[in-house]
Design an enzyme around this catalytic site. Structure first.
Site, mmCIF file in Angstrom:
data_model
loop_
_atom_site.group_PDB
_atom_site.id
_atom_site.type_symbol
_atom_site.label_atom_id
_atom_site.label_comp_id
_atom_site.label_asym_id
_atom_site.label_seq_id
_atom_site.Cartn_x
_atom_site.Cartn_y
_atom_site.Cartn_z
ATOM 1 N N GLY A 50 1.478 -26.939 -7.413
ATOM 2 C CA GLY A 50 0.212 -26.201 -7.507
ATOM 3 C C GLY A 50 -0.116 -25.736 -6.106
ATOM 4 N N HIS A 51 0.051 -24.446 -5.857
ATOM 5 C CA HIS A 51 -0.145 -23.908 -4.511
ATOM 6 C C HIS A 51 -1.400 -23.043 -4.509
ATOM 7 C CE1 HIS A 51 4.443 -24.438 -3.658
ATOM 8 N NE2 HIS A 51 3.816 -25.566 -3.919
ATOM 9 N N ASP B 268 1.300 -30.982 -1.379
ATOM 10 C CA ASP B 268 -0.088 -30.530 -1.199
ATOM 11 C C ASP B 268 -0.507 -30.424 0.263
ATOM 12 O OD1 ASP B 268 -0.204 -30.572 -3.966
ATOM 13 O OD2 ASP B 268 -0.943 -32.636 -3.996
ATOM 14 N N GLN C 263 6.502 -29.374 -3.444
ATOM 15 C CA GLN C 263 6.417 -30.817 -3.146
ATOM 16 C C GLN C 263 6.589 -31.047 -1.626
ATOM 17 O OE1 GLN C 263 8.812 -30.064 -6.116
ATOM 18 N NE2 GLN C 263 6.809 -29.829 -7.016
HETATM 19 P P1 GDP Z 1 0.274 -26.932 -1.526
HETATM 20 O O1 GDP Z 1 0.719 -27.514 -2.824
HETATM 21 O O2 GDP Z 1 1.034 -27.471 -0.359
HETATM 22 O O3 GDP Z 1 0.231 -25.429 -1.530
HETATM 23 O O4 GDP Z 1 -1.225 -27.429 -1.313
HETATM 24 P P2 GDP Z 1 -2.389 -27.455 -2.443
HETATM 25 O O5 GDP Z 1 -2.837 -26.075 -2.688
HETATM 26 O O6 GDP Z 1 -1.988 -28.270 -3.601
HETATM 27 O O7 GDP Z 1 -3.478 -28.311 -1.688
HETATM 28 C C1 GDP Z 1 -4.033 -27.936 -0.471
HETATM 29 C C2 GDP Z 1 -5.563 -27.827 -0.655
HETATM 30 O O8 GDP Z 1 -6.170 -27.768 0.625
HETATM 31 C C3 GDP Z 1 -5.986 -26.558 -1.379
HETATM 32 O O9 GDP Z 1 -7.149 -26.822 -2.101
HETATM 33 C C4 GDP Z 1 -6.257 -25.592 -0.227
HETATM 34 O O10 GDP Z 1 -7.211 -24.584 -0.588
HETATM 35 C C5 GDP Z 1 -6.852 -26.540 0.789
HETATM 36 N N1 GDP Z 1 -6.607 -26.181 2.202
HETATM 37 C C6 GDP Z 1 -5.512 -25.610 2.761
HETATM 38 N N2 GDP Z 1 -5.648 -25.552 4.110
HETATM 39 C C7 GDP Z 1 -6.862 -26.103 4.391
HETATM 40 C C8 GDP Z 1 -7.558 -26.381 5.589
HETATM 41 O O11 GDP Z 1 -7.085 -26.120 6.694
HETATM 42 N N3 GDP Z 1 -8.775 -26.997 5.481
HETATM 43 C C9 GDP Z 1 -9.327 -27.328 4.289
HETATM 44 N N4 GDP Z 1 -10.507 -27.927 4.287
HETATM 45 N N5 GDP Z 1 -8.692 -27.087 3.126
HETATM 46 C C10 GDP Z 1 -7.471 -26.491 3.183
HETATM 47 P P1 IMO Z 2 3.139 -29.174 -4.547
HETATM 48 O O1 IMO Z 2 4.228 -28.142 -4.547
HETATM 49 C C1 IMO Z 2 2.034 -33.371 -4.921
HETATM 50 C C2 IMO Z 2 4.449 -35.826 -7.644
HETATM 51 C C3 IMO Z 2 3.781 -36.366 -8.892
HETATM 52 C C4 IMO Z 2 4.537 -37.661 -9.024
HETATM 53 C C5 IMO Z 2 5.965 -37.289 -8.609
HETATM 54 C C6 IMO Z 2 6.893 -36.966 -9.764
HETATM 55 O O2 IMO Z 2 1.862 -28.666 -5.091
HETATM 56 O O3 IMO Z 2 3.032 -29.825 -3.217
HETATM 57 P P2 IMO Z 2 7.095 -34.855 -11.374
HETATM 58 O O4 IMO Z 2 6.105 -34.243 -12.317
HETATM 59 O O5 IMO Z 2 7.573 -33.921 -10.329
HETATM 60 O O6 IMO Z 2 8.215 -35.551 -12.078
HETATM 61 O O7 IMO Z 2 6.274 -36.028 -10.640
HETATM 62 O O8 IMO Z 2 5.833 -36.147 -7.786
HETATM 63 N N1 IMO Z 2 4.366 -34.346 -7.462
HETATM 64 C C7 IMO Z 2 3.578 -33.749 -6.563
HETATM 65 N N2 IMO Z 2 2.654 -34.256 -5.725
HETATM 66 N N3 IMO Z 2 2.299 -32.053 -4.900
HETATM 67 C C8 IMO Z 2 3.242 -31.540 -5.717
HETATM 68 O O9 IMO Z 2 3.643 -30.250 -5.639
HETATM 69 C C9 IMO Z 2 3.901 -32.380 -6.629
HETATM 70 N N4 IMO Z 2 4.851 -32.202 -7.571
HETATM 71 C C10 IMO Z 2 5.144 -33.406 -8.056
HETATM 72 O O10 IMO Z 2 2.405 -36.559 -8.691
HETATM 73 O O11 IMO Z 2 4.055 -38.595 -8.094
HETATM 74 MG MG MG Z 3 -0.079 -28.581 -4.430
#
Ligand code: GDP
Ligand code: IMO
Ligand code: MG
Length: 430
Positions: A40-41, A13, A226
């Site tokens: 979840g991207h 994330d 991840q």
């Molecule tokens: P990913 O899994 O690495 O793609 O990241 P996620 O989408 O799960 O989580 C990142 C969250 O931070 C999302 O809700 C993005 O919309 C948000 N986000 C990304 N870059 C920024 C930033 O620079 N500032 C803020 N406030 N939110 C951001």
């Molecule tokens: P993105 O790509 C954050 C975490 C779960 C748990 C561990 C194992 O969005 O960054 P799993 O379901 O993979 O067996 O869970 O890994 N986890 C993540 N945490 N971002 C993710 O993906 C994750 N994918 C798995 O919360 O701790």
């Molecule tokens: Mg994510």
């Protein structure tokens, strides 16, 4: 743009989706190479938020080829829902935009059920998985009893494979986990055969496709899911996911050789978060932690769980830069730090009174590690609309320079908001 791997350096994330969407106009293809719909991207474009779980984050750019390669575990129902959702919003008009490896493993309802029941059984020692069946699907792959996309799209092969595996899964669910198979063998076949026929046009040899793209000097972006801290071998085992999330995962997960990659871009938040259980030395269970959670809207993009928050862990980040071979860093969510003064950053780990020179292996040691902090001056100005590095407050610039010096690689992208447009390129672009 050179062929680039984008990798999360923390516990997932980090904002990988946003960074990939940003870089996509300069590339021909984006490839997911490991993980599944545990990822979840998030992409935010003109206020419209979209979370992608399986389809590569380049999909909103219609000229970008999206490839799901052999290292990914594919839940076909989730993938089809994602495709339909994109089509209904006017994206993904051309089906040839998506290719799925014939060697990718298919995730079935029994994997989901096993994942969830095991977590329930573990109780207080649960891993906190996303409950999406990821671990059980990779287990079948390693045990050599998995069902792959090439089987899913061939009705006879699917029937044969299900006849071999389903009785074993039924037995395990009933005898070990005290539950029933979520669907009968016939119902699984009917449903998954339909999914297979729907996805058939996308299924091909993605290794060959990548070989062609790379030899034609077209540019490819490899999208990590991840982060390093969740890597099966190199993360905080057993609180990890079931795939290799480091840049090495690209080679096994696609079949290309290390010669096919030119650059590695690490992505890190300006602080740290973790969702699910497991060690987190810089976690803040106080008002500052709440501030980061609220201001950063830190809720899991897949499960909606509150993310745990803490200070930036530079000791880990340096290690992750080394592990991944990152050449550049994309630093995200810098805007969230505004209003915190001073800012702490962990620069080392102490264990049993001794400073460590690398992160520990055993979980018991991880849980005892004490972070050693450096305190830096914070800033109060809102930086969300900054468009040029020179507009940052002095304390913010000093913070960036200090991080850059400590990790030893340039910060090439700074993100200051969720919107696609909210970013600044550093002096040296990726
Ligand atoms: P990913 O899994 O690495 O793609 O990241 P996620 O989408 O799960 O989580 C990142 C969250 O931070 C999302 O809700 C993005 O919309 C948000 N986000 C990304 N870059 C920024 C930033 O620079 N500032 C803020 N406030 N939110 C951001
Ligand atoms: P993105 O790509 C954050 C975490 C779960 C748990 C561990 C194992 O969005 O960054 P799993 O379901 O993979 O067996 O869970 O890994 N986890 C993540 N945490 N971002 C993710 O993906 C994750 N994918 C798995 O919360 O701790
Ligand atoms: Mg994510």
């Amino acid at each position: 743009m050179p062929n680039t791997v984008v990798i999360g350096l923390q516990w997932g994330d980090e904002g990988k989706g946003k960074v990939i969407d940003l870089l996509t106009p300069d590339v021909d293809a984006v490839v997911r190479f490991q993980g599944g719909n545990n990822a979840g991207h998030t992409l935010v474009i003109e206020g419209q938020k979209r979370v992608l779980h399986l389809i590569p984050s380049g999909v909103l750019h219609e000229k970008c080829l999206c490839i799901i390669s052999n290292g990914v575990v594919v839940d076909p129902k989730v993938l089809i829902d994602e495709i339909e959702g994109l089509k209904n919003s006017g994206f993904f008009k051309d089906p040839s935009q998506l290719s799925i490896s014939e060697d990718a493993h298919v995730l079935f309802p029994y994997h989901v059920r096993i994942d969830q029941l095991r977590e329930e059984k573990r109780g207080g020692s649960a891993i906190g998985t996303t409950g999406r069946g990821i671990g059980p699907c990779y287990e079948d792959k390693v045990a050599r009893c998995g069902i792959r996309m090439s089987d899913l799209v061939d009705s006879l092969a699917l029937k044969k494979r299900l006849t071999e595996i389903v009785p074993e899964k039924r037995n395990y669910l009933e005898k070990v986990l005290g539950s029933k198979l979520p669907l009968s063998e016939e119902a699984i076949y009917e449903q998954y055969n339909t999914y297979g026929q729907y996805l058939k046009r996308h299924v091909c040899n993605t290794n060959h496709l990548l070989q062609e793209l790379i030899s034609q000097k077209r540019s490819v972006l490899f999208e990590g899911a991840q982060g390093v801290g969740l890597d099966l071998d190199h993360g905080t085992y057993p609180y990890v996911t079931s795939s290799n999330t480091i840049s090495g995962g690209v080679f096994t997960g696609t079949g290309i050789s290390p010669k096919g990659v030119d650059k590695i871009l690490g992505v890190a938040k300006a602080y740290a978060t973790r969702v699910g259980r497991g060690p987190f030395p810089t976690e803040l269970n106080d008002k500052t932690g709440e501030y980061l959670q609220t201001k950063g809207a830190e809720f899991g993009s897949t499960t909606g769980r509150k993310r745990r928050c803490g200070w930036l862990d530079l000791f880990w980040l340096k290690h992750a830069v080394w592990m991944t071979g990152a050449d550049h860093l994309a630093l995200t969510k810098l805007d969230v730090l505004s209003g915190l003064d001073p800012i702490s950053v962990a620069i080392g780990y102490r264990l049993n009174g001794k400073m460590l020179d690398s992160p520990p292996s055993r979980i018991e040691d991880w849980e005892k590690v004490e972070p050693v902090y450096e305190s830096l001056k914070g800033w109060h100005e809102n930086i969300e609309s900054v468009t040029n590095i020179k507009q940052f407050p002095k304390a913010c610039l000093d913070y960036l320079k200090w991080v850059e010096k400590e990790i030893g690689i340039p910060i090439s992208i700074i993100s200051v908001g969720p919107e696609r447009s909210a970013h600044i390129y550093g002096d040296r672009r990726a």
